[in-house]
Design a protein around this motif. Structure first.
Motif, PDB file in Angstrom:
ATOM      1  N   GLN A   1      31.211  28.031 -22.216  1.00 47.88           N
ATOM      2  CA  GLN A   1      31.597  27.438 -20.933  1.00 47.88           C
ATOM      3  C   GLN A   1      32.284  26.085 -21.094  1.00 47.88           C
ATOM      4  O   GLN A   1      32.824  25.553 -20.132  1.00 47.88           O
ATOM      5  CB  GLN A   1      30.351  27.278 -20.060  1.00 47.88           C
ATOM      6  N   SER A   2      32.235  25.512 -22.299  1.00 48.81           N
ATOM      7  CA  SER A   2      32.837  24.199 -22.506  1.00 48.81           C
ATOM      8  C   SER A   2      34.353  24.322 -22.641  1.00 48.81           C
ATOM      9  O   SER A   2      34.888  25.390 -22.945  1.00 48.81           O
ATOM     10  CB  SER A   2      32.260  23.550 -23.762  1.00 48.81           C
ATOM     11  N   SER A   3      35.017  23.216 -22.418  1.00 53.12           N
ATOM     12  CA  SER A   3      36.472  23.189 -22.534  1.00 53.12           C
ATOM     13  C   SER A   3      36.857  22.706 -23.928  1.00 53.12           C
ATOM     14  O   SER A   3      36.113  21.970 -24.574  1.00 53.12           O
ATOM     15  CB  SER A   3      37.080  22.249 -21.487  1.00 53.12           C
ATOM     16  N   ILE A   4      38.004  23.102 -24.386  1.00 51.69           N
ATOM     17  CA  ILE A   4      38.485  22.696 -25.696  1.00 51.69           C
ATOM     18  C   ILE A   4      39.858  22.061 -25.559  1.00 51.69           C
ATOM     19  O   ILE A   4      40.578  22.280 -24.591  1.00 51.69           O
ATOM     20  CB  ILE A   4      38.554  23.902 -26.667  1.00 51.69           C
ATOM     21  N   HIS A   5      40.200  21.260 -26.548  1.00 54.58           N
ATOM     22  CA  HIS A   5      41.508  20.599 -26.542  1.00 54.58           C
ATOM     23  C   HIS A   5      42.565  21.554 -27.083  1.00 54.58           C
ATOM     24  O   HIS A   5      42.422  22.114 -28.168  1.00 54.58           O
ATOM     25  CB  HIS A   5      41.458  19.336 -27.405  1.00 54.58           C
ATOM     26  N   PHE A   6      43.621  21.770 -26.289  1.00 58.89           N
ATOM     27  CA  PHE A   6      44.683  22.691 -26.687  1.00 58.89           C
ATOM     28  C   PHE A   6      45.798  21.905 -27.369  1.00 58.89           C
ATOM     29  O   PHE A   6      46.351  20.959 -26.780  1.00 58.89           O
ATOM     30  CB  PHE A   6      45.244  23.423 -25.464  1.00 58.89           C
ATOM     31  N   PRO A   7      46.149  22.274 -28.600  1.00 62.78           N
ATOM     32  CA  PRO A   7      47.229  21.548 -29.292  1.00 62.78           C
ATOM     33  C   PRO A   7      48.607  21.819 -28.701  1.00 62.78           C
ATOM     34  O   PRO A   7      49.518  21.027 -28.859  1.00 62.78           O
ATOM     35  CB  PRO A   7      47.128  22.079 -30.732  1.00 62.78           C
ATOM     36  N   SER A   8      48.747  22.948 -28.016  1.00 61.50           N
ATOM     37  CA  SER A   8      50.053  23.317 -27.463  1.00 61.50           C
ATOM     38  C   SER A   8      50.064  23.067 -25.956  1.00 61.50           C
ATOM     39  O   SER A   8      49.048  23.217 -25.279  1.00 61.50           O
ATOM     40  CB  SER A   8      50.357  24.792 -27.754  1.00 61.50           C
ATOM     41  N   ARG A   9      51.239  22.702 -25.446  1.00 66.44           N
ATOM     42  CA  ARG A   9      51.394  22.487 -24.010  1.00 66.44           C
ATOM     43  C   ARG A   9      51.782  23.760 -23.276  1.00 66.44           C
ATOM     44  O   ARG A   9      51.831  23.784 -22.052  1.00 66.44           O
ATOM     45  CB  ARG A   9      52.453  21.409 -23.758  1.00 66.44           C
ATOM     46  N   SER A  10      52.045  24.798 -24.011  1.00 68.46           N
ATOM     47  CA  SER A  10      52.455  26.065 -23.405  1.00 68.46           C
ATOM     48  C   SER A  10      51.278  26.682 -22.652  1.00 68.46           C
ATOM     49  O   SER A  10      50.173  26.797 -23.181  1.00 68.46           O
ATOM     50  CB  SER A  10      52.951  27.027 -24.485  1.00 68.46           C
ATOM     51  N   ARG A  11      51.541  27.074 -21.419  1.00 67.21           N
ATOM     52  CA  ARG A  11      50.490  27.661 -20.585  1.00 67.21           C
ATOM     53  C   ARG A  11      50.034  28.997 -21.155  1.00 67.21           C
ATOM     54  O   ARG A  11      48.843  29.320 -21.156  1.00 67.21           O
ATOM     55  CB  ARG A  11      51.009  27.845 -19.163  1.00 67.21           C
ATOM     56  N   LYS A  12      50.977  29.805 -21.674  1.00 65.01           N
ATOM     57  CA  LYS A  12      50.608  31.098 -22.231  1.00 65.01           C
ATOM     58  C   LYS A  12      49.728  30.942 -23.468  1.00 65.01           C
ATOM     59  O   LYS A  12      48.776  31.698 -23.668  1.00 65.01           O
ATOM     60  CB  LYS A  12      51.871  31.887 -22.575  1.00 65.01           C
ATOM     61  N   CYS A  13      50.051  29.949 -24.283  1.00 62.61           N
ATOM     62  CA  CYS A  13      49.235  29.703 -25.482  1.00 62.61           C
ATOM     63  C   CYS A  13      47.822  29.290 -25.096  1.00 62.61           C
ATOM     64  O   CYS A  13      46.838  29.714 -25.725  1.00 62.61           O
ATOM     65  CB  CYS A  13      49.883  28.627 -26.345  1.00 62.61           C
ATOM     66  N   LYS A  14      47.717  28.462 -24.071  1.00 68.83           N
ATOM     67  CA  LYS A  14      46.399  28.033 -23.620  1.00 68.83           C
ATOM     68  C   LYS A  14      45.577  29.217 -23.119  1.00 68.83           C
ATOM     69  O   LYS A  14      44.365  29.297 -23.379  1.00 68.83           O
ATOM     70  CB  LYS A  14      46.542  26.992 -22.514  1.00 68.83           C
ATOM     71  N   ILE A  15      46.238  30.132 -22.403  1.00 64.89           N
ATOM     72  CA  ILE A  15      45.524  31.311 -21.892  1.00 64.89           C
ATOM     73  C   ILE A  15      45.035  32.175 -23.048  1.00 64.89           C
ATOM     74  O   ILE A  15      43.897  32.652 -23.059  1.00 64.89           O
ATOM     75  CB  ILE A  15      46.444  32.116 -20.948  1.00 64.89           C
ATOM     76  N   VAL A  16      45.931  32.368 -24.036  1.00 62.92           N
ATOM     77  CA  VAL A  16      45.557  33.201 -25.193  1.00 62.92           C
ATOM     78  C   VAL A  16      44.388  32.576 -25.955  1.00 62.92           C
ATOM     79  O   VAL A  16      43.417  33.260 -26.313  1.00 62.92           O
ATOM     80  CB  VAL A  16      46.771  33.402 -26.119  1.00 62.92           C
ATOM     81  N   ILE A  17      44.465  31.264 -26.201  1.00 62.38           N
ATOM     82  CA  ILE A  17      43.401  30.580 -26.950  1.00 62.38           C
ATOM     83  C   ILE A  17      42.090  30.628 -26.180  1.00 62.38           C
ATOM     84  O   ILE A  17      41.012  30.855 -26.750  1.00 62.38           O
ATOM     85  CB  ILE A  17      43.816  29.122 -27.240  1.00 62.38           C
ATOM     86  N   HIS A  18      42.183  30.425 -24.861  1.00 60.61           N
ATOM     87  CA  HIS A  18      40.972  30.444 -24.037  1.00 60.61           C
ATOM     88  C   HIS A  18      40.314  31.819 -24.062  1.00 60.61           C
ATOM     89  O   HIS A  18      39.081  31.936 -24.199  1.00 60.61           O
ATOM     90  CB  HIS A  18      41.329  30.047 -22.607  1.00 60.61           C
ATOM     91  N   HIS A  19      41.128  32.868 -23.923  1.00 61.81           N
ATOM     92  CA  HIS A  19      40.577  34.226 -23.950  1.00 61.81           C
ATOM     93  C   HIS A  19      40.000  34.568 -25.322  1.00 61.81           C
ATOM     94  O   HIS A  19      38.971  35.251 -25.419  1.00 61.81           O
ATOM     95  CB  HIS A  19      41.645  35.241 -23.555  1.00 61.81           C
ATOM     96  N   LEU A  20      40.664  34.103 -26.384  1.00 62.06           N
ATOM     97  CA  LEU A  20      40.143  34.344 -27.730  1.00 62.06           C
ATOM     98  C   LEU A  20      38.794  33.650 -27.935  1.00 62.06           C
ATOM     99  O   LEU A  20      37.887  34.208 -28.566  1.00 62.06           O
ATOM    100  CB  LEU A  20      41.151  33.856 -28.778  1.00 62.06           C
ATOM    101  N   LYS A  21      38.688  32.443 -27.388  1.00 63.45           N
ATOM    102  CA  LYS A  21      37.414  31.719 -27.504  1.00 63.45           C
ATOM    103  C   LYS A  21      36.308  32.467 -26.780  1.00 63.45           C
ATOM    104  O   LYS A  21      35.203  32.663 -27.319  1.00 63.45           O
ATOM    105  CB  LYS A  21      37.563  30.309 -26.927  1.00 63.45           C
ATOM    106  N   ILE A  22      36.593  32.911 -25.553  1.00 62.33           N
ATOM    107  CA  ILE A  22      35.583  33.637 -24.778  1.00 62.33           C
ATOM    108  C   ILE A  22      35.206  34.945 -25.468  1.00 62.33           C
ATOM    109  O   ILE A  22      34.027  35.300 -25.562  1.00 62.33           O
ATOM    110  CB  ILE A  22      36.104  33.901 -23.347  1.00 62.33           C
ATOM    111  N   LEU A  23      36.224  35.642 -25.993  1.00 63.87           N
ATOM    112  CA  LEU A  23      35.963  36.920 -26.657  1.00 63.87           C
ATOM    113  C   LEU A  23      35.120  36.733 -27.916  1.00 63.87           C
ATOM    114  O   LEU A  23      34.141  37.459 -28.141  1.00 63.87           O
ATOM    115  CB  LEU A  23      37.289  37.601 -27.007  1.00 63.87           C
ATOM    116  N   SER A  24      35.497  35.757 -28.728  1.00 61.84           N
ATOM    117  CA  SER A  24      34.766  35.537 -29.984  1.00 61.84           C
ATOM    118  C   SER A  24      33.330  35.105 -29.727  1.00 61.84           C
ATOM    119  O   SER A  24      32.393  35.576 -30.386  1.00 61.84           O
ATOM    120  CB  SER A  24      35.490  34.494 -30.838  1.00 61.84           C
TER     121      SER A  24
END
Length: 694
Positions: free
Chosen positions: A302-325
């Motif tokens: 449930q915590s937030s993480i710092h995204f190195p990329s400003r791309s919205r799509k990259c943030k969505i992918v990283i967020h979903h990967l975090k939740i999935l893992s």
């Protein structure tokens, strides 16, 4: 190579001795979770020996903070994975099953010849070597996640119980109200809080610890079976290590068998810790996973993480990967916990088999009386005796548990309470006899007032602070400077002050922790080493060799002038110079105060009379300082760091036992009308005794 083999054998032997020391230490101190003092330092030749070491070290995880847990688990993971890969390579290549003889011929031992080149061979060795090692590594990671959240839960409950204790009005009164009996109850309460809220105790009662004990026991059984099958070739190793290979094999085999004792005993000890019908039934519900096992993973999810990329799509992918893992990790964690609970049921079933056997035999033989008595005893063990519950309901409010719906075992609670009483009684046999003889010379607190006079200015204009220990060391130095006193009297005084300073330092470290006071206390501590060991004061021999005059007046003047000269010699502001000035200033003021008290009649006083006065002043100062012991004991019961609480409460219990008679003797005296916080400072005592107020 044989020397390398001897080194491996010796290292294994040292690890065995360390594990045995842990076992004996746990039994001697009645801590059946066997506190682990062993650390992992090297790679061991035997995988099963490694499994035994891991099972023994599991409780030590609870003593680590977050960074230490992460570091140690990662390091252990790298080591275990390296061993597993190494073993798999050896199994795949077949080198594990053969030894080289005469550099050309592959010779197989009988047990290996039968399985040579078969698929069953690889499966057996993969299971026997790799699976226990990987299971213990997974248990380590699983336990670490639970420990992080469990400590937070236990810490919250400890603080709540601590606040409940502080609400006791009797503990808010001045120190004199804390009688020995109330202190014993206070220490007992915190002993239960520290014992039941101990991270190691919590880990010892967990399903993962029980599972590790079962796995460790299985590895020992496998080892014994392999030894029986391969007994004829035990001393026949054709390797570069030569005869040292047999030594390694024998020592590590002994280590596996001996190292299994603590993990297995820990499994059955966990039953006695929380043994009750409700607890056993809850353990049998293996499908239920308590929240503290996975809460840390949910928090990360449930915590937030710092995204190195400003791309919205990259943030969505990283967020979903975090939740999935993390979702996968949560599911895996629950699976491991359920598996550990299934394994942990084995000790419960083993424990219940004798009980049911006795019940069946008793019923068949018609021994109803015996059966009734057994059920009655079982109800006590299982915590079902209503009378006992009623008697110990006050203690139960200090029991800290991860699960409130599980009733703590009556037998365990009584055992914890008895252990602290046993420690106090044992410490009562170690009363400081020399100190008590010295305190018998005190009839009040007048000596505190007589050590300092406002008519004596300080050597420098800076504000003068004092502590309890420095006047004691200074007065003892003056007493030792009297040349015509019997050595027996001086030694008796020296021994009494030496024992007293142990408790004086505890008072100062606990209640006088300001920076200014600490510097004076350090000076007194350094000076006391010089006085007690070398019989010197700032480099001057005590008593002065061949004094011109042996009168007390001459001796006091010599000490005063020497102190003044020492203070004038101080030029720099380093620590050594400040130490000398503090000691010189104390000697100057005390000797000048004593001479002023005799109104120029000091030479008419004999050395024995001056010694008696000095002893009386020392006894009064010690008595005044030690009136703070109850407050010190109460404060030492509470420790902020969860990993240090047990040691802190144990020190408080020992201190209470050692000073029981001293506390009782001082509580009959009337204390100055000072605030409780002011009783810990000698300057406050001096000011009040010179100008008492209602």
């Amino acid at each position: 190579m044989p020397l390398v083999g001897i080194y491996i054998a010796c290292a294994s032997l040292l690890c065995i001795l360390a594990m045995v020391a842990d076992l004996l230490h746990g039994l001697r101190n009645r801590k059946l979770w066997f506190p682990c003092i062993v650390d992992l330092n090297a790679k061991f030749g035997s995988v099963w020996f490694m499994c035994t070491m891991m099972a023994n070290m599991l409780p030590s995880l609870a003593t680590m903070n977050t960074k230490e847990l992460v570091t140690n688990v990662i390091a252990l993971g790298v080591l275990v994975i390296t061993l597993v890969v190494n073993i798999c390579i050896q199994i795949n290549t077949g080198i594990l099953f053969y030894s080289v003889d005469d550099a050309d011929v592959l010779v197989a031992t009988p047990v290996y010849t039968y399985l040579k080149g078969t698929f069953l061979q690889s499966i057996i060795y993969a299971v026997a070597y790799v699976v226990p090692l990987l299971m213990l590594l997974i248990i380590y990671a699983c336990s670490s996640l639970a420990i992080l959240k469990s400590k937070e839960i236990l810490e919250s409950k400890y603080q709540s119980a601590h606040q409940t204790t502080l609400m006791d009005q009797e503990l808010q009164q001045p120190g004199r109200v804390l009688t020995v009996e109330k202190l014993k109850q206070h220490v007992s309460n915190y002993w239960i809080m520290a014992g039941t809220g101990s991270p190691q105790f919590m880990t010892a009662c967990s399903a993962t610890t029980s599972a590790s004990g079962v796995i460790c026991a299985l590895t020992s059984v496998l080892l014994i079976l392999f030894m029986i099958v391969d007994l004829g070739n035990l001393m026949d190793y054709s390797s570069d290590y030569k005869w040292s290979m047999s030594l390694i094999y024998i020592i590590q085999s002994i280590g596996v068998i001996l190292g299994t004792i603590a993990p297995v005993a820990r499994c059955f000890a966990a039953l006695s810790f929380k043994l009750s019908v409700k607890w056993i039934w809850k353990q049998l519900k293996v499908y239920k996973v308590e929240s503290y096992w996975t809460q840390k993973l949910y928090d990360w999810k449930q915590s937030s993480i710092h995204f190195p990329s400003r791309s919205r799509k990259c943030k969505i992918v990283i967020h979903h990967l975090k939740i999935l893992s993390l979702s996968i990790c949560i599911g895996f964690q629950k699976t491991i916990v359920v598996a550990c609970k299934i394994i942990a049921v084995i000790p419960i079933l083993i424990t219940m088999i004798p009980v049911f056997f006795v019940i069946c035999v008793s019923y068949c033989l018609g021994c109803r009386t015996c059966l009734k008595a057994m059920f009655s005893a079982s109800s006590i063990v299982l915590g079902q005796n209503p009378e006992q519950l009623e008697n110990d309901r006050d203690l139960r409010q200090y029991v800290l548990q991860l699960q409130d719906d599980i009733e703590f075992a009556e037998k365990t609670l009584k055992g914890i309470s008895k252990s602290v009483n046993h420690l106090i009684r044992k410490s009562e046999k170690q009363q400081p006899k020399n100190l008590m003889k010295l305190l018998a010379e005190s009839r009040g607190f007048e000596g505190v007032e007589r050590i300092d006079s406002h008519h004596v200015p300080p050597l420098l204009s800076e504000e003068y602070l004092n502590c309890w220990s420095l006047p004691l060391v200074t007065l003892t130095s003056i007493a030792m400077s009297l040349p015509n006193i019997q050595k027996k009297k001086v030694d008796c005084l020296l021994n009494g002050v030496s024992e007293g300073l142990v408790y004086v330092k505890l008072v100062e470290e606990t209640l006088n922790a300001t920076d200014n006071h600490v510097s004076i206390q350090k000076a007194a501590k350094t000076l006391w080493v010089e006085v007690e060991v070398y019989h010197k004061w700032l480099g001057h021999k005590l008593p002065k060799p061949k004094p011109k005059v042996n009168t007390p007046g001459y001796i006091l003047q010599w000490l005063r002038d020497t102190a003044k000269n020492k203070a004038n010699e101080v030029e720099s502001q380093d620590d050594n110079s400040r130490y000398k000035f503090i000691c010189a200033n104390s000697m100057y003021r005390i000797t000048e105060t004593i001479m002023l008290s005799y109104h120029e009649n000091i030479d008419e006083v004999s050395q024995d009379e001056l010694l008696a006065q000095l002893s009386s002043m020392i006894a009064d100062i010690l008595a005044a300082c030690l009136t703070n012991l109850p407050q010190v004991i109460a404060m030492k019961c509470h420790e902020n760091a969860i990993e240090k609480r047990e040691a802190s409460v144990q020190a408080a219990a020992q201190l209470l036992g050692e000073t029981t008679q001293i506390i009782n003797s001082l509580q009959v005296r009337e204390l100055p009308s000072l605030n409780p916080d002011e009783l810990a400072f000698i300057d406050k005592w001096c000011a009040y005794l010179k100008n008492p107020f209602p």
